[in-house]
Write an enzyme that holds these catalytic residues in place. Sequence first.
Site, PDB file in Angstrom:
ATOM      1  N   GLY A 166      41.774  15.781  62.084  1.00  0.00           N
ATOM      2  CA  GLY A 166      40.329  15.792  61.861  1.00  0.00           C
ATOM      3  C   GLY A 166      39.851  14.410  61.480  1.00  0.00           C
ATOM      4  O   GLY A 166      39.151  14.227  60.489  1.00  0.00           O
ATOM      5  N   GLY A 203      33.518  10.848  59.454  1.00  0.00           N
ATOM      6  CA  GLY A 203      33.360  11.447  58.137  1.00  0.00           C
ATOM      7  C   GLY A 203      34.561  11.267  57.242  1.00  0.00           C
ATOM      8  O   GLY A 203      35.130  10.190  57.122  1.00  0.00           O
ATOM      9  N   GLY A 238      37.659  12.400  57.501  1.00  0.00           N
ATOM     10  CA  GLY A 238      38.902  12.036  58.170  1.00  0.00           C
ATOM     11  C   GLY A 238      38.977  10.557  58.484  1.00  0.00           C
ATOM     12  O   GLY A 238      40.019   9.920  58.303  1.00  0.00           O
ATOM     13  N   ASP A 278      42.730  20.104  70.576  1.00  0.00           N
ATOM     14  CA  ASP A 278      41.932  21.186  70.003  1.00  0.00           C
ATOM     15  C   ASP A 278      42.808  21.947  69.016  1.00  0.00           C
ATOM     16  O   ASP A 278      43.739  22.661  69.407  1.00  0.00           O
ATOM     17  CB  ASP A 278      41.444  22.115  71.111  1.00  0.00           C
ATOM     18  CG  ASP A 278      40.534  23.218  70.584  1.00  0.00           C
ATOM     19  OD1 ASP A 278      40.398  23.363  69.354  1.00  0.00           O
ATOM     20  OD2 ASP A 278      39.956  23.945  71.420  1.00  0.00           O
ATOM     21  N   SER A 299      37.474  22.958  49.189  1.00  0.00           N
ATOM     22  CA  SER A 299      36.051  22.831  48.874  1.00  0.00           C
ATOM     23  C   SER A 299      35.733  23.654  47.641  1.00  0.00           C
ATOM     24  O   SER A 299      36.361  24.695  47.394  1.00  0.00           O
ATOM     25  CB  SER A 299      35.208  23.333  50.055  1.00  0.00           C
ATOM     26  OG  SER A 299      33.849  23.486  49.692  1.00  0.00           O
ATOM     27  N   TYR A 310      34.138  30.381  56.161  1.00  0.00           N
ATOM     28  CA  TYR A 310      34.544  29.026  55.773  1.00  0.00           C
ATOM     29  C   TYR A 310      35.007  28.993  54.324  1.00  0.00           C
ATOM     30  O   TYR A 310      36.075  28.443  54.004  1.00  0.00           O
ATOM     31  CB  TYR A 310      33.389  28.057  55.991  1.00  0.00           C
ATOM     32  CG  TYR A 310      33.636  26.670  55.451  1.00  0.00           C
ATOM     33  CD1 TYR A 310      34.335  25.732  56.191  1.00  0.00           C
ATOM     34  CD2 TYR A 310      33.166  26.292  54.190  1.00  0.00           C
ATOM     35  CE1 TYR A 310      34.577  24.458  55.697  1.00  0.00           C
ATOM     36  CE2 TYR A 310      33.402  25.028  53.684  1.00  0.00           C
ATOM     37  CZ  TYR A 310      34.104  24.113  54.446  1.00  0.00           C
ATOM     38  OH  TYR A 310      34.346  22.860  53.947  1.00  0.00           O
ATOM     39  N   LYS A 339      38.697  27.990  52.599  1.00  0.00           N
ATOM     40  CA  LYS A 339      38.880  26.923  51.633  1.00  0.00           C
ATOM     41  C   LYS A 339      39.616  27.408  50.386  1.00  0.00           C
ATOM     42  O   LYS A 339      40.366  26.640  49.763  1.00  0.00           O
ATOM     43  CB  LYS A 339      37.524  26.314  51.263  1.00  0.00           C
ATOM     44  CG  LYS A 339      36.827  25.595  52.421  1.00  0.00           C
ATOM     45  CD  LYS A 339      37.557  24.341  52.860  1.00  0.00           C
ATOM     46  CE  LYS A 339      38.325  24.498  54.143  1.00  0.00           C
ATOM     47  NZ  LYS A 339      38.978  23.235  54.581  1.00  0.00           N
TER      48      LYS A 339
END
Length: 266
Positions: free
Chosen positions: A15, A19, A21, A66, A143, A156, A160
């Site tokens: 990733g 940002g 990554g 991917d 997160s 999501y 996390k």
Amino acid sequence: MTFKERYGNTALVAGASEGMGAAYAHALAARGLDLVLVARRKEPLEATADAIRKTSGVAVQTISCDLALPNATEQIAAAIGGKQIDFLVYNAALSYIGPYLSTDLATHTDIAAVNMVTQLAMVHYFGGKMVERGKGGVVLMSSIAGFQGAGYLATYAATKAFNRVLAEGLWYEWKSKGVDVIACCAGATATPNYINTNPGKASPLEPTPQQPEQVVEECLRTIGKKPSFISGAGNKLVSFLMQHIFSTKMAVNMMGDGMKKMYKIK
């Protein structure tokens, strides 16, 4: 002991196109580690790699892959050949903002594949080799959304929570084997993906979004000291209130109400 002496010569960042990554890639290059950068989108990935090549003397390999595919780890392993990975950052993540039933099941399963299943495979493969050698480091990006249920971000946030608990368990298992593992629990961060969602202000308690470089530097300073951490003073305060002062019901309601307000969800 320098960071490179402690962990080794080569880092893999999953990733890595932009940002957080990209910030990890730049920070690890600044510490002298060669890089393997993995992301689905080839153009921004190559742009990040080119920028690092121009500003550092490290070698950079890029792999367009991917990470939702069930054989993603096998593709990456084949692309790097016999190259040894000494430090792994799993930053890749998919998210969907909105009511759970407003998108199809395939979206949720792709989120689970990228955020959990491929992460498990990569940590098992590359982390396993680190344990065999008795040296290495693993960062799993989590997160603060994963500390309680989050309406309109349900899948999501659940992934996390998984990331954090996995890292904490592996920290315990591998701490005596020379491999450091940490979960970095970030709050709102001014990445292109976050900015593109055009979020509003959820609450007066909401901290100002951090810059990716702030999160990354705190993580690379903290790894080896604890199994997980929350980045940024503002996020630490809000998370303390949500976990220790407010009831679970209140915390979940606050998260859902905040998401509804931020994204004007009816």
